[in-house]
Design an enzyme around this catalytic site. Structure first.
Site, PDB file in Angstrom:
ATOM      1  N   LYS A 136       0.492  -1.470   0.028  1.00  0.00           N
ATOM      2  CA  LYS A 136      -0.185  -0.532   0.175  1.00  0.00           C
ATOM      3  C   LYS A 136       0.701   1.163   0.271  1.00  0.00           C
ATOM      4  CE  LYS A 136      -3.905   2.036   2.492  1.00  0.00           C
ATOM      5  NZ  LYS A 136      -4.592   2.022   3.791  1.00  0.00           N
ATOM      6  N   SER A 184      -9.420   1.680   2.782  1.00  0.00           N
ATOM      7  CA  SER A 184      -8.491   2.215   2.064  1.00  0.00           C
ATOM      8  C   SER A 184      -7.509   1.757   0.930  1.00  0.00           C
ATOM      9  CB  SER A 184      -7.954   3.253   2.622  1.00  0.00           C
ATOM     10  OG  SER A 184      -7.470   3.066   3.890  1.00  0.00           O
ATOM     11  N   SER A 214     -10.250  -0.693   6.617  1.00  0.00           N
ATOM     12  CA  SER A 214      -8.998  -1.038   6.073  1.00  0.00           C
ATOM     13  C   SER A 214      -9.225  -1.746   4.916  1.00  0.00           C
ATOM     14  CB  SER A 214      -8.629   0.599   5.342  1.00  0.00           C
ATOM     15  OG  SER A 214      -9.526   2.592   5.646  1.00  0.00           O
TER      16      SER A 214
END
Lengths: 487, 101
Positions: free
Chosen positions: A75, A150, A174
């Site tokens: 990420k 996210s 997330s």
């Protein structure tokens, strides 16, 4: 998708080279990621160099590590030295960190190969990955729908078969929410088990790094590689991390499973039906399943959307145009800061900073922030009470399956409600996992969630393994890459 | 108790505190949207929490110390290379004080 552990075994035994595996996945990303947009940066050269190093160790008869040659997506809020780390924000566009996150170092030491940085909602604020300054990621099962967020890029990358493993961060769901929407495994560890050093902070008392994978065993393996004390994170637990790999197949005979109605009532009927089906699986495997109620969980979302923005407004004050990232000129230093932050932050980040600043401001601090902290205590106490009668809890991960792109971008409260089943675990610092469990009538993935008390990761993985073995077969997503195969 | 209304003036005040030059349109947008979120938050504000201790953090945190010994740090040139403006190995910013009289 061949599992990560299978790939690592092939590399470790010399059957397949790390270079071959990495080349195959880089080619899949080059060919298929245009449609998915899971990656912001692809690390062709660095990945090839690292794969060659793994192959050299294997040839020399040295241990290349438990994840040797396994391609991993990171990420893009995890710092990678000399490699752009954007948080999907214009304010960090082009910034290259001067250090690696601890998890990045540990992955490399385990032989895993970072192949790219994945898309996210700006600063991890969002539930759809639409809040990225660099464009949304598509759900591999339906290109007109969101992957969740996210960590939507990491979830979509694993779902499409572009990588067998990816890292995300989970502040209010997330990791688990996009895992559910993309039909993959996603796990949030106990707070403090995985070092946050080099994870760009959103809400420091809630943030935790965790794994995405296609199998429960892969998630457990990745967690074990990352977990453990780190002196560079003052909130890192100074004790051995829980080990799960040896007990994955111990089953659930005799375990007590609680079904809190707060994690089931109010979700879409097709999602609730899958949770009921999962409960039957555990019952048939010897667990005692009992319905229960934890009313305090229903206050979790409201408390979360005061606490997380409050912490974010403080953490994001560092983006002031002085030491790194964007600067927009101004007549004096404060004008420069105001102009920089106006130009550099996107709409959701501004909204959260505003909300957090308000909740912390004079006259409102006690009523909002202080009160939310007390509600956090109520939620922790309620969990503790529930775990006197249950070893684990089972519920939905998300209220619905993947929603269409654009559906909720103009209605923040509707978007926030996507996190209603996941935020309680963050408030309590507890571990929780989402595993794929069938689809709705439209073929969109559904995830079920297993929750447990702090440091009970071995239990979480055990229960998830039983559910995985009885889950409806995973079907290929519409945007599957050439490297995709059924888990 | 809390007042869930958030005026445009409140939004402008908060934006000043947060050091963001919001546009007129943004002030209108956020005043409306934050009011909706605060309305949802009102259920938390209305709960009876008499005698409940606040939780700032899920772990019982204590101060973490290390031995006071020199150790490698970030490379200065590598750090400064990422700064928007640098002068003589330092971060350069626009003037902070008013004009010299």
């Amino acid at each position: 998708m061949t599992s990560a552990l299978t790939l690592a075994e092939q590399v470790r035994s010399g059957t397949v080279s790390a270079t071959e595996i990495v080349e195959r996945h880089l080619a899949a990303i080059d060919e298929s990621d245009g449609a998915v947009h899971a990656f912001l940066t692809v690390l062709h050269d660095a990945a090839r160099r690292q794969a060659a190093e793994v192959d050299r160790l294997v040839a020399a008869g040295q241990d290349p590590g438990p994840l040797a040659g396994v391609p991993v997506g990171l990420k893009d809020n995890l710092c990678t030295r000399g490699v752009p780390t954007t948080c999907s924000s214009l304010i960090l566009d082009g910034w290259c960190p001067p250090y690696d996150a601890t998890v990045v170092q540990r992955l490399r030491a385990a032989g895993a190969v970072a192949v790219g940085k994945t898309n996210l909602d700006e600063f991890a604020m969002g539930s759809s990955t639409e809040n990225s300054a660099f464009g949304p990621t598509r759900n591999p099962y339906a290109a007109d729908r969101v992957p969740g967020g996210s960590s939507g890029g990491s979830a979509a990358a694993v779902s499409a078969g572009l990588v067998p493993l990816a890292l995300g961060s989970d502040t209010g769901g997330s990791i688990r929410q996009p895992a559910a929407l993309c039909g993959v495994v996603g796990m949030k560890p106990t707070y403090g088990t995985v070092s946050r050093y080099g994870l760009i902070a959103f809400a420091s008392s809630l943030d935790q790094i965790g794994p995405f994978s296609t199998t429960v065993a892969d998630a457990a393996a990745l967690f074990e590689v990352m977990a453990g004390h780190d002196p560079l994170d003052s909130t890192s637990l100074n004790r051995p991390a829980p080990r799960s790999m040896g007990s994955l197949d111990d089953g659930v005979d005799g375990l007590r499973v609680g079904l809190p109605r707060e994690l089931i009532d109010g979700v879409a009927p097709e999602v609730a039906a899958r949770v009921a089906q999962a409960a039957e699986v555990l019952d048939a495997a010897g667990a005692t399943v009992t319905e229960c109620s934890i009313p305090e969980l229903s206050y979790g979302l409201s408390a979360y959307y005061l606490l997380a923005p409050a912490e974010a407004s403080s953490n994001l004050s560092r983006y002031d145009g002085v030491r790194y990232g964007l600067r927009v000129d101004g007549d004096d230093v404060e004008a420069m800061m105001r102009a920089t932050r106006e130009a550099g932050f996107g709409a959701e980040v501004k909204r959260r900073i505003m909300l957090g600043t308000y909740a912390l401001s004079a006259g409102y601090y006690d009523a909002y922030y202080g009160q939310a902290q007390k509600v956090r205590t109520l939620i922790i106490n309620a969990f503790d009470h529930a775990y006197r009668n249950a070893d684990v809890l089972l519920g939905a991960t998300t209220p619905t399956t993947a929603f269409p792109l654009g559906d909720k971008v103009d209605d923040p409260m509707a978007m926030y409600l996507s996190d209603v089943c996941t935020v309680p675990s963050n408030l309590a610092g507890h571990p929780a996992i989402s595993i794929p469990f069938g689809t709705d009538a439209a073929g969109l993935p559904i995830g079920v969630q297993v929750l447990a008390s702090a440091l009970c990761e071995p239990l979480v993985f055990r229960v998830a393994t039983v559910l995985e073995s009885a889950a409806p077969p995973v079907t290929a997503p519409a945007l599957a890459a050439a490297t995709w195969s059924a888990p | 108790m809390t007042d869930a209304k958030l005026t445009r003036e409140d939004a402008a005040y908060v934006a000043r505190l947060a050091r963001i030059d919001l546009t007129e349109d943004e002030l209108d947008l956020y005043a409306g949207q934050l009011a909706v979120v605060l309305e949802h938050a009102a259920q938390v504000a209305a709960l009876d929490t008499t005698g409940v201790e606040p939780t700032a953090h899920p772990l019982p945190l204590q101060n973490v110390l290390r031995a006071d010994e020199p150790r490698p740090s970030l490379d200065r040139d590598e750090v400064l290379a990422q700064a928007p403006a640098v002068e003589d190995h330092r971060f350069l910013v626009p003037r902070i004080m008013g004009d010299v009289p």
